[in-house]
Structure formats: structure tokens, C-alpha cells
Design an enzyme around this catalytic site. Structure first.
Site, short mmCIF file in Angstrom:
data_model
loop_
_atom_site.label_atom_id
_atom_site.label_comp_id
_atom_site.label_asym_id
_atom_site.label_seq_id
_atom_site.Cartn_x
_atom_site.Cartn_y
_atom_site.Cartn_z
N ALA A 119 -3.16 1.84 13.47
CA ALA A 119 -4.34 1.75 12.61
C ALA A 119 -5.42 0.83 13.16
CB ALA A 119 -3.94 1.30 11.22
N LYS A 167 7.48 -6.10 11.25
CA LYS A 167 6.97 -5.44 10.06
C LYS A 167 8.06 -4.83 9.19
CE LYS A 167 3.63 -1.87 8.66
NZ LYS A 167 4.50 -0.87 8.07
N ARG A 196 2.40 8.31 6.84
CA ARG A 196 2.72 8.33 8.26
C ARG A 196 4.20 8.09 8.51
NH1 ARG A 196 -0.86 3.72 10.59
NH2 ARG A 196 -0.37 2.84 8.56
N PHE A 251 -3.59 -0.36 7.15
CA PHE A 251 -4.15 -1.71 6.98
C PHE A 251 -5.20 -1.74 5.87
CE2 PHE A 251 -2.88 -2.18 11.64
CZ PHE A 251 -1.68 -2.76 11.32
N PHE A 264 3.78 -8.52 -9.06
CA PHE A 264 4.93 -9.33 -8.66
C PHE A 264 5.39 -10.11 -9.89
CE2 PHE A 264 3.48 -8.31 -4.52
CZ PHE A 264 4.47 -8.64 -3.60
N LYS A 316 0.83 -1.22 0.00
CA LYS A 316 0.00 0.00 0.00
C LYS A 316 0.86 1.26 0.00
CE LYS A 316 -2.67 0.14 3.53
NZ LYS A 316 -1.89 1.00 4.44
N TRP A 344 7.07 -0.82 -8.39
CA TRP A 344 8.13 -1.37 -7.54
C TRP A 344 9.40 -1.58 -8.37
CZ3 TRP A 344 11.41 -5.51 -7.11
CH2 TRP A 344 12.00 -5.73 -5.86
N THR A 377 4.00 1.51 -0.89
CA THR A 377 4.74 1.51 -2.15
C THR A 377 3.88 2.08 -3.27
OG1 THR A 377 5.96 -0.44 -1.40
CG2 THR A 377 6.02 0.04 -3.75
#
Length: 558
Positions: free
Chosen positions: A275, A107, A96, A303, A383, A73, A411, A75
């Protein structure tokens, strides 16, 4: 030679001096308060002077429920901001700040990934400009002043069994969840049970992210309820006399931080409430400032959309008067396969049927976000293991809902890989389709608000709450807090309170085991299921592999 890591890509970035980044938004150099060469705070005076300017378009990036497969998210948020700038739009990103706890836990960092990152990555994921340290200090100053007030005679008649203000630390440490303080004799005060939460769970963090300016910050801090008297009447931070000193500690932390993406586009990185137990959005000050300085503002909420987007709309937008123009829901074929029942170890194999089955989770989020009157587009975060058949299945599943899914390769390729999404987002934001409205009205009773979120967003059949919880909500309504929104504290991994239930379940029960009043932040927290306000470290913490190499560079931070 394999693919370079996120930190290696970030370290190779050709960063520009922060004054040049500010100039892209017409921020004069003297209105930037530099922290080194590549980050700065924007002065409160400059922000106040922008009040009369029109707002740009606000774009929310949210996602399906997070899975171990990864969704991307942040990214995608960063990539979309770069993509909008690439197609000639004046865009800025608002995200954030990262907490040290998850960084050294499981994480990892929170600055994007691959060729869609915000830099300086190391600073952002470590001490940055000291905002979290300031919040920790302000929070704990209040804790110290409460105990000190009790020690010196307790003029407020605080019931020491009902001190609700705990302490905080910006680190995962399960040993501090429940502690006993003031042991060691008379000189150390009155022993009592208390505990620590992680800094991002502090109401001070939520307040900093919802306050409009320093005077609003001080008022909200003063309103915080920290304890109760023997007659159960509340004692506030203002009663303790800590609101002024706390505001002083938070004076600089209130100013948004300006940094840049790998492609030298401006990004505001400010605030970071949890979150699942708070509202999970960057600061109102940063978002409002960005809207005055850019034509498009890309922000994210924590999230999945069931937590992040709902709180963004029902708490942040409601309280700050924001009107989003478009929402992007991020999904990956890998994560949808997990939602369709595939184990993580088997994600490498093509499984079109599992993608189709997993689309039920995505469909629920799409329906929920559209219910707020905001147009939606799906971003397929690509991906290399995704097959053409899987991607087509995802696109077809989304098309049946009247929504477009756009393949994104940011990405790997930065802004060049996300141009299609940028064009679609700009079209939607400019279309005037948005007719934003919160899920429930202010005047709805608190328990009804909780039930509305549970049934309309989570697909639940009922809310289960003890009579003590129901009575507490009624007491708060009688005390004048009934118009506050609710902040649902729930696992991020599922629409239920069981983190192992994926997909789009319906008819389940949502147990509310506790409610908390955040009178300063301006919401009522409903604790659903087992939610930790102080996380622990995993069996092998990320900290085990973080070190400095022989060149003095950080390794292992991702």
C-alpha cells in the site's frame, strides 16, 4: 479464562462447504474450482458471463494513519459485510491476501480479528491458493530470461548497468536488498549489482490486481520496462519474449478466491499489492465480479486514507471505471490519543483532551475523502478500555465536520455489534449523494499530479525534487506516459515523510528522491523519503512464536 485469540476463534468457526457460500451469490458449483472444502476460485468463464449485469453499490473502508495502538480496518471491513447481511442486504466483502513477510515479521495476519474474521484464517495467512507463489515465479522467470538473453549474445544490446528488473521473494529479508549476481566465472554470466524486493512490491502483483482479464494481463506484462539499452531506449518484457510464459504461470492466480466470514457470508480475497509503494487494493477482477453478484460490496484500501483511499480513487477507480457510493473511515479512541501526543504505555488512562487533539488527523482524512465527492461516515472501532467521555469527544469532534460517527462493537459481538453502522452505510450508499471524481485529470503533467497529491492530501507546502527527477518525468511525458496517474510511495504513519510526525501537520516539504515508471501497471511511482521495497524482520520476529502444537494445530499466528 481470558479472551480467546483470533486463531482460536477462527478454529472454532462452523464453516460451511464453499459450494454453499457460492450458492448465496448464485455461483453454480461447477463454476467453482475448489481448493479443499472451504475455499475456491471462481472460473473465468462464469465471470465473463456476468458482464451485462448491473453493478451493486461499492463501499470503501479506509482509516486514519496507522499507529501502534491499532485501528482495525480489516476487522471493520469484515464486520460491516456481516452487518449488512444481518440487516437483510445482499453483501460481499473484498479484501487483499496476506503476505508471508509481515506474517512472520511484525504485522501478523490480515484476515480481520475477534468475531469479525474471514476463514480459513491459517490458510489465508500462509500459502492460501498459491497466488503469491505464482507471482513470485512469474516475476523471477522474467529475471532469469533477461540474464539468459544477455548471456547468449545480448541481441537487444541491453546495457547491463541499466537492468532495472530485480528479483522478488515473499519474505522479509534485508540481506537481499542489494546483491551481486553471476559470480563464479564465465559460465555463470556477467556479474552485476541487483537486489530483491518483496513479492507484494512486484509490478507483476500490481498488474494482476489491475488487469481485467487474461488478454489484458498479457498486454500489461509485455509493456513492463525491464532494462535500457546504451542509447537509453527501453527494453520491455515483450522484447525479452517472457510475456506469454508469465501469463501461463498466472492463469489460475488471475481467478478470484472465494472464502467466508465467521458468519458464513461470502468474501473475495484476491491480490495484495503493497500500500505504500504500490496501490494497495484487492484485484479489479474480484471487485468487478462482486459488484455483479451482490447489492453491496465492502472493500478496503491499505493503510490510512492519505495512501489507501487516494490510490483507490485515483488509480483503481480511475482505471477500472468504478464509482464508489460511500466511504467509511475507521478510527479508535486509542489511536486518536496517540495522534494527540499520548505515549503507547499511557493509552489505558482516560484522556479526553488527547482524543480531541488527535481528531485533527481524522478531520484531515474526512475532508480529503469528501473531496472526491464520496459521502463519509466514521466507524469508532470499540475497545473495552474506551470511556464514555472519550467516545463522546470523538463523536462531537466529527459532528462539527458534518459527519456522523457510529460506535461499533463487531470485534466482540460480530454483526450484532455493527448493525447501526450497516444501516447508516446502506442509507448513504442508496442516497445517491455520491458524485465521484478523481483528484486530478489525466492530462495534468506528472510533476503537477505529484504536487496536487502532496498539497491537497498531505497538506504539504512544497514538493522538493532534483532536476534529474524533473527531467525523467518530462522524458516519460515525451514518450507518451504523461496521462498515467501517480502512485506516491511514502510512509503510512504520517502525512509527512517522517513516520514520527503524527496529527495533521501542514506546510511541510515532500521530498521526491526517485521516480519509477510502471508502464505495465499503468502508473508512475514517486518515492518520497525512505521507503523500503524489501522490509527486514524486527528484533523479535513473529516467526519466533509460530509453531505446531501436539495436536498438529498452528499456534502463534495472529
Amino acid at each position: 479464562m481470558g479472551q480467546p485469540s483470533d486463531i482460536e476463534i477462527a478454529r472454532a468457526a462452523a464453516k460451511k462447504p464453499i459450494q454453499e457460500i457460492g450458492a448465496k451469490l448464485d455461483i453454480p458449483a461447477e463454476q467453482l474450482l475448489p481448493y479443499g472444502h472451504d475455499k475456491a476460485k471462481v472460473s473465468a468463464g462464469f465471470i465473463a458471463a456476468q458482464a451485462g449485469k448491473p453493478d451493486g453499490k461499492l463501499i470503501l473502508v479506509t482509516a486514519i494513519n496507522p499507529t501502534p495502538a491499532g485501528e482495525g480496518k480489516t476487522t471493520t471491513t469484515v464486520g460491516l459485510g456481516d452487518g449488512l447481511n444481518r440487516i437483510g442486504k445482499r453483501a460481499v466483502i473484498c479484501i487483499r491476501e496476506a503476505s508471508l513477510g509481515p506474517n512472520f515479521g511484525m504485522k501478523g495476519g490480515a484476515a480481520g480479528g475477534g468475531h469479525a474474521q474471514v476463514v480459513p484464517m491459517e490458510d489465508m495467512n500462509l500459502h492460501f491458493t498459491g497466488d503469491f507463489h505464482a507471482i513470485t515465479s512469474a516475476h523471477n522467470l522474467l529475471a532469469a530470461m533477461i540474464d539468459n538473453h544477455i548471456y547468449w549474445g545480448n541481441d537487444l544490446d541491453i546495457d547491463i548497468r541499466r537492468v532495472t528488473w530485480r528479483r522478488v521473494l515473499d519474505m522479509n529479508d534485508r540481506a537481499l536488498r542489494q546483491v551481486v549476481t553471476s559470480l563464479g566465472g564465465v559460465a555463470n554470466g556477467f556479474p552485476r549489482e541487483t537486489g530483491f524486493d518483496i513479492t507484494v512490491a512486484s509490478e507483476v502483483m500490481a498488474i494482476l490486481c489491475l488487469a481485467s482479464d487474461l488478454s489484458d494481463l498479457k498486454r500489461r506484462l509485455g509493456d513492463m520496462i525491464v532494462a535500457y539499452r546504451r542509447d537509453k531506449s527501453p527494453v520491455t518484457c515483450r522484447d525479452i519474449g517472457a510475456d506469454g510464459a508469465m501469463t501461463v504461470l498466472l492463469k489460475d492466480a488471475m481467478q478470484p478466491n472465494l472464502v467466508q466470514t465467521l458468519e458464513n457470508n461470502p468474501a473475495f480475497v484476491h491480490g495484495g499489492p503493497f500500500a505504500n509503494i504500490a496501490h494497495g487494493c484487492n484485484s479489479v477482477v474480484a471487485t468487478r465480479t462482486a459488484l455483479k453478484l451482490a447489492d453491496y460490496v465492502v472493500t478496503e484500501a491499505g493503510f490510512g486514507a492519505d495512501l489507501g483511499a487516494e490510490k483507490f480513487f485515483d488509480i483503481k477507480c480511475r482505471k477500472a471505471g468504478l464509482k464508489p457510493s460511500c466511504a467509511v473511515i475507521v478510527a479508535t479512541c486509542r489511536a486518536l490519543k496517540m495522534n494527540g501526543g499520548v505515549a503507547k504505555a499511557d493509552l489505558g488512562a482516560e484522556n479526553v483532551d488527547a482524543v480531541r487533539a488527535g481528531c485533527a488527523n481524522l478531520a484531515r482524512h474526512i475532508s480529503n475523502v469528501k473531496g472526491f465527492g464520496v459521502p463519509v461516515v466514521v466507524a469508532i472501532n470499540h475497545f473495552v478500555t474506551d470511556t464514555d467521555a472519550e467516545i463522546q469527544a470523538l463523536k462531537d469532534g466529527v459532528a462539527e465536520l458534518g459527519v456522523e460517527a457510529v460506535l461499533c462493537k463487531h470485534w466482540a459481538n460480530g454483526s450484532a455489534g455493527i448493525e447501526d453502522l450497516a444501516k447508516r452505510v446502506a442509507e448513504l450508499a442508496d442516497s445517491g449523494e455520491a458524485d465521484f471524481k478523481p483528484l486530478y485529470p489525466d492530462e495534468m503533467p506528472l510533476l503537477d499530479k505529484i504536487e496536487t497529491v502532496a498539497k491537497k492530501i498531505y497538506g504539504a507546502g512544497e514538493v522538493v525534487a532534483d532536476q534529474s527527477v524533473r527531467n525523467q518525468l518530462k522524458e516519460w511525458e515525451a514518450a507518451g506516459h504523461g496521462s498515467l496517474p501517480v502512485c506516491m510511495a511514502k510512509t503510512q504513519y504520517s502525512f509527512t515523510t517522517d513516520p514520527n510526525v503524527r496529527g495533521a501537520p501542514s506546510g511541510h516539504s515532500i521530498p521526491v528522491r526517485e521516480v519509477r515508471l510502471s508502464a505495465g501497471a499503468g502508473f508512475v511511482v514517486a518515492i518520497c523519503g525512505e521507503i523500503m521495497t524489501m522490509p527486514g524482520l524486527p528484533s523479535v520476529p513473529a516467526a519466533n512464536s509460530i509453531t505446531l502444537n501436539a495436536n498438529g494445530h498452528i499456534e502463534g499466528l495472529f
